[in-house]
Design an enzyme around this catalytic site. Structure first.
Site: not given
Ligand code: UD1
Length: 345
Positions: A127, A152, A156
């Site tokens: 990742s 997690y 990786k």
């Molecule tokens: C996260 C992990 C990544 C992992 C992946 C697995 C971190 C930094 N990264 O990715 O290593 O492989 O999950 O699933 O932890 N968001 C919202 N509201 C929500 C959900 C998400 O605003 O309800 C925003 C988050 O703040 C972020 C973006 O959407 O900015 C993407 O979030 P998400 O889909 O959870 O992925 P990552 O955090 O990038």
């Protein structure tokens, strides 16, 4: 007989899409999955898409003897793609040992079994989390690894190191490590897709569940980041494109095209999109209005990350091709399909 590929975690989100692409490319797939976060119905759906039923063994990859007997049963496995892992960042902070055991013991088991069964190589799911907040964007494979933000993420990093160490020790193992950016979307048939267990942690399933009425509102975690619109930026990669990268990696191992025994590739589009931009794409392609509210930042979130995919494009010979619009629409079509199924029982 076609080349046999063992796919651990093959009923999961990325694993199932990869099983489809492998079968579409003439590989024979053997899925190993403990069904802890997926269902055996996925095997039926892979069959519906490809008209070929993959072999399926319900087993935990932490069970060495059981894995060994599967490898003996399906003799002549040519390569392994290892997806099986626990992947919820928040849960890993609460239950670190569960994550270290599941994610690390399973890889060690596979690495011990590979030489016994003369398996040519392993493709490992890693990742972009290993980069943390990169100093330079887009981030290339040469960027330094940053201290992991969660158990997690640490699994990786540790698994990448285990693979490098075993190969450096002279073991006759070849590996390709794929560092995924943010996989989203579903198969265009809407027969397979992401099946979140309980409340989704990831953005796109949360968006689609909100729009369909399962959740009241999407909480957007922060709009005060140092980015053009203040929202976090990610590289959202279509899951079918991502699945195809695994087929290319397997071809490369089996055709002995690797330049070094372990190779690492970024699998992303090269385009950064903010959370708000993604919401706008969703609203545009579906015609749905999304109920969302900006709330505080989520701890551990990276501000901005997107891939430099040139090495994958030029050396691996893989490139993402799907548009973000089609990808987001595929996630919506999958959600609509799931909803109909729930209503009809
Ligand atoms: C996260 C992990 C990544 C992992 C992946 C697995 C971190 C930094 N990264 O990715 O290593 O492989 O999950 O699933 O932890 N968001 C919202 N509201 C929500 C959900 C998400 O605003 O309800 C925003 C988050 O703040 C972020 C973006 O959407 O900015 C993407 O979030 P998400 O889909 O959870 O992925 P990552 O955090 O990038």
């Amino acid at each position: 007989m076609n080349n046999r590929i063992l796919v651990t975690g093959g009923t999961g989100y990325i694993g199932s899409h990869t099983a489809v692409e492998l079968q579409n490319n003439g590989y024979e797939v053997i899925i190993v999955d403990n069904l802890s976060n997926s269902s055996s119905e996925v095997v039926d759906n892979i069959e519906k898409i490809t008209k070929i039923r993959p072999a399926f063994e319900q087993t935990d990859c932490c069970d060495f003897e059981s894995l060994k007997s599967i490898m003996a049963k399906y003799s002549d496995i040519k390569a392994i793609i290892h997806f099986a892992a626990s992947k919820a960042v928040g849960e890993s902070i609460e239950k670190p040992l569960l994550y270290y055991r599941n994610n690390i013991v399973s890889l060690i088991n596979l690495l011990e079994l590979i030489p016994l069964f003369d398996i040519q190589g392993l493709v490992f799911s890693s990742s972009c989390t290993v980069y943390g907040q990169p100093d330079e964007l887009p981030v290339s494979e040469k960027a330094p690894i940053k201290k992991a933000e969660s158990p997690y993420g640490n699994t990786k990093q540790i698994n990448e190191e285990i693979i490098q160490d075993i190969i450096a020790s002279g073991a006759n193992i070849k590996s390709i490590i794929l560092r995924y950016f943010n996989p989203i979307g579903a198969h265009p048939s809407a027969k397979i897709g992401e099946l979140p267990n309980g409340i989704p942690q990831n953005l796109v399933p949360y968006i689609t569940q909100t729009a369909i009425g399962i959740r009241k509102q999407l909480n957007v975690f922060g709009n005060d980041y140092n980015t053009p619109d203040g929202y976090c930026i990610r590289d959202f990669i279509n899951v079918v494109d991502l699945a195809k990268a695994h087929v290319v990696a397997i071809d490369r191992i089996l055709n002995k095209r690797q330049k070094t025994p372990v190779e690492i590739f970024n699998i992303g589009t090269g385009q950064g999109l903010s959370v708000l931009e993604l919401i706008h794409v969703f609203e545009k392609v579906t015609g749905e209005r999304l109920n969302y509210k900006v709330v505080g930042r989520r701890s551990g979130d990276i501000e901005k990350v997107w891939a430099n995919p040139e090495f994958a494009n030029n050396e691996l010979g893989w490139k993402s091709i799907e548009t973000i619009e089609d990808t987001v629409l595929s996630a919506w079509n999958w959600q609509v399909k799931l909803n109909k199924k729930d209503k009809n029982g």
